[in-house]
Scaffold this active site. Sequence first.
Site, PDB file in Angstrom:
ATOM      1  N   LEU A 188       1.572  32.853  13.990  1.00  0.00           N
ATOM      2  CA  LEU A 188       2.572  32.878  15.071  1.00  0.00           C
ATOM      3  C   LEU A 188       3.318  34.207  15.131  1.00  0.00           C
ATOM      4  O   LEU A 188       3.905  34.562  16.155  1.00  0.00           O
ATOM      5  CB  LEU A 188       3.583  31.724  14.863  1.00  0.00           C
TER       6      LEU A 188
ATOM      7  N   ASP B 194       7.285  26.608  24.238  1.00  0.00           N
ATOM      8  CA  ASP B 194       6.630  27.230  23.065  1.00  0.00           C
ATOM      9  C   ASP B 194       5.300  26.550  22.736  1.00  0.00           C
ATOM     10  O   ASP B 194       4.285  27.213  22.532  1.00  0.00           O
ATOM     11  CB  ASP B 194       7.533  27.136  21.820  1.00  0.00           C
TER      12      ASP B 194
ATOM     13  N   THR C  32      16.615  31.230  22.016  1.00  0.00           N
ATOM     14  CA  THR C  32      15.933  31.466  20.747  1.00  0.00           C
ATOM     15  C   THR C  32      16.866  31.142  19.587  1.00  0.00           C
ATOM     16  O   THR C  32      17.973  30.634  19.787  1.00  0.00           O
ATOM     17  CB  THR C  32      15.361  32.911  20.691  1.00  0.00           C
TER      18      THR C  32
ATOM     19  N   LYS D 121      18.138  26.678  19.652  1.00  0.00           N
ATOM     20  CA  LYS D 121      17.185  25.833  20.390  1.00  0.00           C
ATOM     21  C   LYS D 121      17.555  24.348  20.337  1.00  0.00           C
ATOM     22  O   LYS D 121      17.192  23.586  21.227  1.00  0.00           O
ATOM     23  CB  LYS D 121      15.771  26.037  19.844  1.00  0.00           C
TER      24      LYS D 121
ATOM     25  N   GLY E  11       4.047  25.428   7.391  1.00  0.00           N
ATOM     26  CA  GLY E  11       5.378  25.498   7.996  1.00  0.00           C
ATOM     27  C   GLY E  11       5.659  24.262   8.833  1.00  0.00           C
ATOM     28  O   GLY E  11       4.778  23.770   9.551  1.00  0.00           O
ATOM     29  N   ALA E  12       6.877  23.738   8.688  1.00  0.00           N
ATOM     30  CA  ALA E  12       7.261  22.532   9.437  1.00  0.00           C
ATOM     31  C   ALA E  12       8.607  22.742  10.127  1.00  0.00           C
ATOM     32  O   ALA E  12       9.383  21.805  10.305  1.00  0.00           O
ATOM     33  CB  ALA E  12       7.316  21.329   8.490  1.00  0.00           C
ATOM     34  N   GLY E  13       8.880  23.999  10.517  1.00  0.00           N
ATOM     35  CA  GLY E  13      10.143  24.313  11.193  1.00  0.00           C
ATOM     36  C   GLY E  13      10.025  24.116  12.701  1.00  0.00           C
ATOM     37  O   GLY E  13       9.131  23.402  13.185  1.00  0.00           O
TER      38      GLY E  13
END
Length: 284
Positions: free
Chosen positions: A226, A108, A68, A72, A133-135
């Site tokens: 999420l 994921d 995590t 990652k 979100g674009a993480g």
Amino acid sequence: MVKDSSANKVYGLIGYPVKHSFSPAMHNAAFSYLKINAEYKLFPLKEDELKGFFANLKINNIFGLNVTIPYKEKVIEFLSKISSEARLIGAVNTIRVGKDGLDGFNTDGAGFLKHITNDLKFIPAGKNIAIIGAGGASRAILVYLSKEKPKSISIFDVDTSKAEILVNHLKEHFADTEFRQERGIEGLNISNCTLLVNATPIGMKGTDVCLVDEKLIHNNLLVYDLIYNPKETKLLAAAKKKGAEVSNGLGMLLYQGVDAFEVWTGQKAPVEVMRRALKEAINK
Ligand code: NAP
């Protein structure tokens, strides 16, 4: 040191911090149910401890890992192989310790897709989808959503360069979907979408605002956050009020764990046992 082969196999989670993780509850329940002599542990590691940790996996009887934040991407340098999906995502959340080295996977995105298709009966093909979100998590779910050929995916991130890089990456690999980067949440054209995903951490803190103007939410929308702790973010509460279908991220956590368990053990994961253990852990 030669290890006693009858000793428990060890699996676990590396990251920093890891102490609030629900993964031990889920995996240990599965090991116990299937009478597998194994234990899932938490490994909080500082970055300068990673190299030594990976050098000692065999000595410590470690057969598989989850990864995590913040490692990652960083762990990829320690692996011998990574799956094509993990390569596309650019991140690994599951490692199998094989005879010839370490294999990396990303469960994921697959976990998210399994949850929305198996449990929520949402079929992405041909749909208009909006993602905030674009993480890392967004990248993982977008690769798996894109494989299903939705009609369009609109993405907004406050970090516009991150969103732009992601949109260009997806355009390069998935020709059947129209990808758009939007400059604000209003640009996501939510009224035209049937799935809205929050892939930002906004909603975790009690002081966080609701990300989306309630007026944009409609009752033909699945709103997926999420975040799973808290169980209901302000976004989900607002969406529920407007008659939209809602889900937090606990199902994604469950199915990424199910896939990781199957990668490690080669056995079918006891999904309902794992689901129950997760629910109990989060309600404690
Ligand atoms: P991340 O890599 O930090 O990505 C989050 C992105 O959202 C960042 O690019 C961030 O930009 C952006 N952002 C922040 N505030 C925003 C706003 N108001 N509007 C639009 N964009 C905004 O985090 P992550 O690892 O992808 O995780 C995202 C969330 O998913 C977290 O809450 C995490 O706990 C959750 N998650 C859940 C699961 C599950 O199994 N359910 C799995 C993985 C992650 P800046 O960097 O500029 O702030």
